[in-house]
Design a protein around this motif. Structure first.
Motif, PDB file in Angstrom:
ATOM      1  N   MET A 106     -17.315  38.745  56.416  1.00  0.00           N
ATOM      2  CA  MET A 106     -16.962  38.495  55.031  1.00  0.00           C
ATOM      3  C   MET A 106     -17.778  39.422  54.127  1.00  0.00           C
ATOM      4  O   MET A 106     -18.919  39.737  54.408  1.00  0.00           O
ATOM      5  N   THR A 107     -17.153  39.792  53.029  1.00  0.00           N
ATOM      6  CA  THR A 107     -17.764  40.638  52.016  1.00  0.00           C
ATOM      7  C   THR A 107     -17.871  39.846  50.725  1.00  0.00           C
ATOM      8  O   THR A 107     -16.972  39.067  50.408  1.00  0.00           O
ATOM      9  N   THR A 108     -18.934  40.040  49.992  1.00  0.00           N
ATOM     10  CA  THR A 108     -19.073  39.435  48.674  1.00  0.00           C
ATOM     11  C   THR A 108     -18.980  40.545  47.643  1.00  0.00           C
ATOM     12  O   THR A 108     -19.755  41.509  47.694  1.00  0.00           O
ATOM     13  N   SER A 109     -18.013  40.426  46.728  1.00  0.00           N
ATOM     14  CA  SER A 109     -17.808  41.427  45.677  1.00  0.00           C
ATOM     15  C   SER A 109     -17.902  40.757  44.326  1.00  0.00           C
ATOM     16  O   SER A 109     -17.442  39.635  44.146  1.00  0.00           O
ATOM     17  N   ARG A 110     -18.493  41.479  43.386  1.00  0.00           N
ATOM     18  CA  ARG A 110     -18.641  40.984  42.016  1.00  0.00           C
ATOM     19  C   ARG A 110     -17.741  41.793  41.092  1.00  0.00           C
ATOM     20  O   ARG A 110     -17.709  43.013  41.188  1.00  0.00           O
ATOM     21  N   PHE A 111     -17.078  41.086  40.188  1.00  0.00           N
ATOM     22  CA  PHE A 111     -16.172  41.722  39.249  1.00  0.00           C
ATOM     23  C   PHE A 111     -16.495  41.268  37.838  1.00  0.00           C
ATOM     24  O   PHE A 111     -16.696  40.084  37.592  1.00  0.00           O
ATOM     25  N   ARG A 112     -16.515  42.215  36.911  1.00  0.00           N
ATOM     26  CA  ARG A 112     -16.607  41.872  35.500  1.00  0.00           C
ATOM     27  C   ARG A 112     -15.174  41.706  35.015  1.00  0.00           C
ATOM     28  O   ARG A 112     -14.349  42.601  35.173  1.00  0.00           O
ATOM     29  N   VAL A 113     -14.879  40.544  34.431  1.00  0.00           N
ATOM     30  CA  VAL A 113     -13.526  40.236  33.971  1.00  0.00           C
ATOM     31  C   VAL A 113     -13.560  40.121  32.450  1.00  0.00           C
ATOM     32  O   VAL A 113     -14.081  39.136  31.907  1.00  0.00           O
ATOM     33  N   GLN A 114     -13.035  41.142  31.774  1.00  0.00           N
ATOM     34  CA  GLN A 114     -13.026  41.127  30.310  1.00  0.00           C
ATOM     35  C   GLN A 114     -12.055  40.069  29.822  1.00  0.00           C
ATOM     36  O   GLN A 114     -10.906  40.027  30.244  1.00  0.00           O
ATOM     37  N   GLY A 115     -12.541  39.202  28.946  1.00  0.00           N
ATOM     38  CA  GLY A 115     -11.714  38.139  28.403  1.00  0.00           C
ATOM     39  C   GLY A 115     -11.908  36.797  29.090  1.00  0.00           C
ATOM     40  O   GLY A 115     -11.375  35.797  28.644  1.00  0.00           O
ATOM     41  N   LEU A 116     -12.683  36.777  30.166  1.00  0.00           N
ATOM     42  CA  LEU A 116     -12.975  35.517  30.862  1.00  0.00           C
ATOM     43  C   LEU A 116     -14.112  34.825  30.127  1.00  0.00           C
ATOM     44  O   LEU A 116     -15.254  35.261  30.179  1.00  0.00           O
ATOM     45  N   GLY A 146      -7.161  36.088  52.855  1.00  0.00           N
ATOM     46  CA  GLY A 146      -8.448  36.737  53.073  1.00  0.00           C
ATOM     47  C   GLY A 146      -9.514  36.354  52.070  1.00  0.00           C
ATOM     48  O   GLY A 146     -10.674  36.693  52.248  1.00  0.00           O
ATOM     49  N   VAL A 147      -9.143  35.645  50.988  1.00  0.00           N
ATOM     50  CA  VAL A 147     -10.138  35.189  50.020  1.00  0.00           C
ATOM     51  C   VAL A 147     -10.658  33.836  50.488  1.00  0.00           C
ATOM     52  O   VAL A 147      -9.901  32.881  50.642  1.00  0.00           O
ATOM     53  N   ALA A 148     -11.968  33.770  50.723  1.00  0.00           N
ATOM     54  CA  ALA A 148     -12.576  32.551  51.250  1.00  0.00           C
ATOM     55  C   ALA A 148     -13.162  31.680  50.151  1.00  0.00           C
ATOM     56  O   ALA A 148     -13.076  30.452  50.219  1.00  0.00           O
ATOM     57  N   GLU A 163     -15.809  36.011  47.727  1.00  0.00           N
ATOM     58  CA  GLU A 163     -16.146  36.182  49.136  1.00  0.00           C
ATOM     59  C   GLU A 163     -14.821  36.379  49.852  1.00  0.00           C
ATOM     60  O   GLU A 163     -13.927  35.525  49.767  1.00  0.00           O
ATOM     61  N   HIS A 164     -14.676  37.519  50.529  1.00  0.00           N
ATOM     62  CA  HIS A 164     -13.370  37.867  51.086  1.00  0.00           C
ATOM     63  C   HIS A 164     -13.490  38.733  52.326  1.00  0.00           C
ATOM     64  O   HIS A 164     -14.520  39.356  52.571  1.00  0.00           O
ATOM     65  N   ASP A 165     -12.413  38.742  53.086  1.00  0.00           N
ATOM     66  CA  ASP A 165     -12.271  39.637  54.226  1.00  0.00           C
ATOM     67  C   ASP A 165     -11.721  40.944  53.661  1.00  0.00           C
ATOM     68  O   ASP A 165     -10.581  40.995  53.218  1.00  0.00           O
ATOM     69  N   ALA A 166     -12.541  41.985  53.629  1.00  0.00           N
ATOM     70  CA  ALA A 166     -12.162  43.240  52.991  1.00  0.00           C
ATOM     71  C   ALA A 166     -10.941  43.896  53.638  1.00  0.00           C
ATOM     72  O   ALA A 166     -10.214  44.639  52.986  1.00  0.00           O
ATOM     73  N   ALA A 167     -10.686  43.607  54.904  1.00  0.00           N
ATOM     74  CA  ALA A 167      -9.515  44.185  55.576  1.00  0.00           C
ATOM     75  C   ALA A 167      -8.224  43.518  55.110  1.00  0.00           C
ATOM     76  O   ALA A 167      -7.165  44.149  55.072  1.00  0.00           O
ATOM     77  N   THR A 168      -8.301  42.257  54.743  1.00  0.00           N
ATOM     78  CA  THR A 168      -7.117  41.506  54.322  1.00  0.00           C
ATOM     79  C   THR A 168      -6.978  41.467  52.805  1.00  0.00           C
ATOM     80  O   THR A 168      -5.888  41.644  52.281  1.00  0.00           O
ATOM     81  N   ALA A 169      -8.063  41.237  52.118  1.00  0.00           N
ATOM     82  CA  ALA A 169      -8.079  41.165  50.651  1.00  0.00           C
ATOM     83  C   ALA A 169      -9.045  42.228  50.142  1.00  0.00           C
ATOM     84  O   ALA A 169     -10.225  41.970  49.922  1.00  0.00           O
ATOM     85  N   SER A 170      -8.537  43.442  49.967  1.00  0.00           N
ATOM     86  CA  SER A 170      -9.384  44.536  49.513  1.00  0.00           C
ATOM     87  C   SER A 170      -9.768  44.345  48.049  1.00  0.00           C
ATOM     88  O   SER A 170      -9.128  43.586  47.312  1.00  0.00           O
ATOM     89  N   MET A 171     -10.802  45.064  47.621  1.00  0.00           N
ATOM     90  CA  MET A 171     -11.204  44.994  46.222  1.00  0.00           C
ATOM     91  C   MET A 171     -10.069  45.472  45.319  1.00  0.00           C
ATOM     92  O   MET A 171      -9.820  44.883  44.267  1.00  0.00           O
ATOM     93  N   ASP A 172      -9.370  46.517  45.740  1.00  0.00           N
ATOM     94  CA  ASP A 172      -8.241  47.001  44.938  1.00  0.00           C
ATOM     95  C   ASP A 172      -7.163  45.934  44.798  1.00  0.00           C
ATOM     96  O   ASP A 172      -6.585  45.760  43.730  1.00  0.00           O
ATOM     97  N   ARG A 173      -6.894  45.218  45.862  1.00  0.00           N
ATOM     98  CA  ARG A 173      -5.879  44.158  45.816  1.00  0.00           C
ATOM     99  C   ARG A 173      -6.310  43.034  44.873  1.00  0.00           C
ATOM    100  O   ARG A 173      -5.495  42.490  44.131  1.00  0.00           O
ATOM    101  N   ILE A 174      -7.579  42.704  44.888  1.00  0.00           N
ATOM    102  CA  ILE A 174      -8.089  41.667  43.985  1.00  0.00           C
ATOM    103  C   ILE A 174      -7.935  42.120  42.535  1.00  0.00           C
ATOM    104  O   ILE A 174      -7.451  41.369  41.689  1.00  0.00           O
ATOM    105  N   VAL A 175      -8.319  43.360  42.246  1.00  0.00           N
ATOM    106  CA  VAL A 175      -8.184  43.899  40.884  1.00  0.00           C
ATOM    107  C   VAL A 175      -6.721  43.914  40.461  1.00  0.00           C
ATOM    108  O   VAL A 175      -6.384  43.529  39.340  1.00  0.00           O
ATOM    109  N   GLU A 176      -5.828  44.346  41.348  1.00  0.00           N
ATOM    110  CA  GLU A 176      -4.394  44.362  41.040  1.00  0.00           C
ATOM    111  C   GLU A 176      -3.879  42.962  40.736  1.00  0.00           C
ATOM    112  O   GLU A 176      -3.051  42.773  39.851  1.00  0.00           O
TER     113      GLU A 176
END
Length: 82
Positions: free
Chosen positions: A1-11, A29-31, A45-58
């Protein structure tokens, strides 16, 4: 599992975090998701192969309500959203 942080404008409230949880949380893939609405941050926290950072942003951008950038890297993953 990978942990990624995102800044979400407007949240900036719990209702918006709940809406994002309902969208991003359904991606394969998002846990786990956590939010800091005071800082406008989403931690995934996600499986980067299934739920990539790009997919999360999209997925966030696809809601049409927020734009996001990945704080784990220098590259901007922001999308223009009105």
């Amino acid at each position: 599992m990978t942990t990624s942080r995102f800044r979400v404008q407007g949240l900036d409230c719990a209702e918006e975090a709940t809406a994002l949880r309902g969208t991003v949380g359904k991606l394969p893939g998002v846990a786990e998701l956590s939010f800091d609405v005071l800082r406008g941050m989403m931690v995934v926290e996600h499986d980067a192969a299934t739920a990539s950072m790009d997919r999360i942003v999209e997925t966030v951008a696809g809601t049409g309500k927020w734009k996001t950038s990945n704080t784990n890297s220098e590259r901007s993953a922001a999308r223009c959203i009105s």
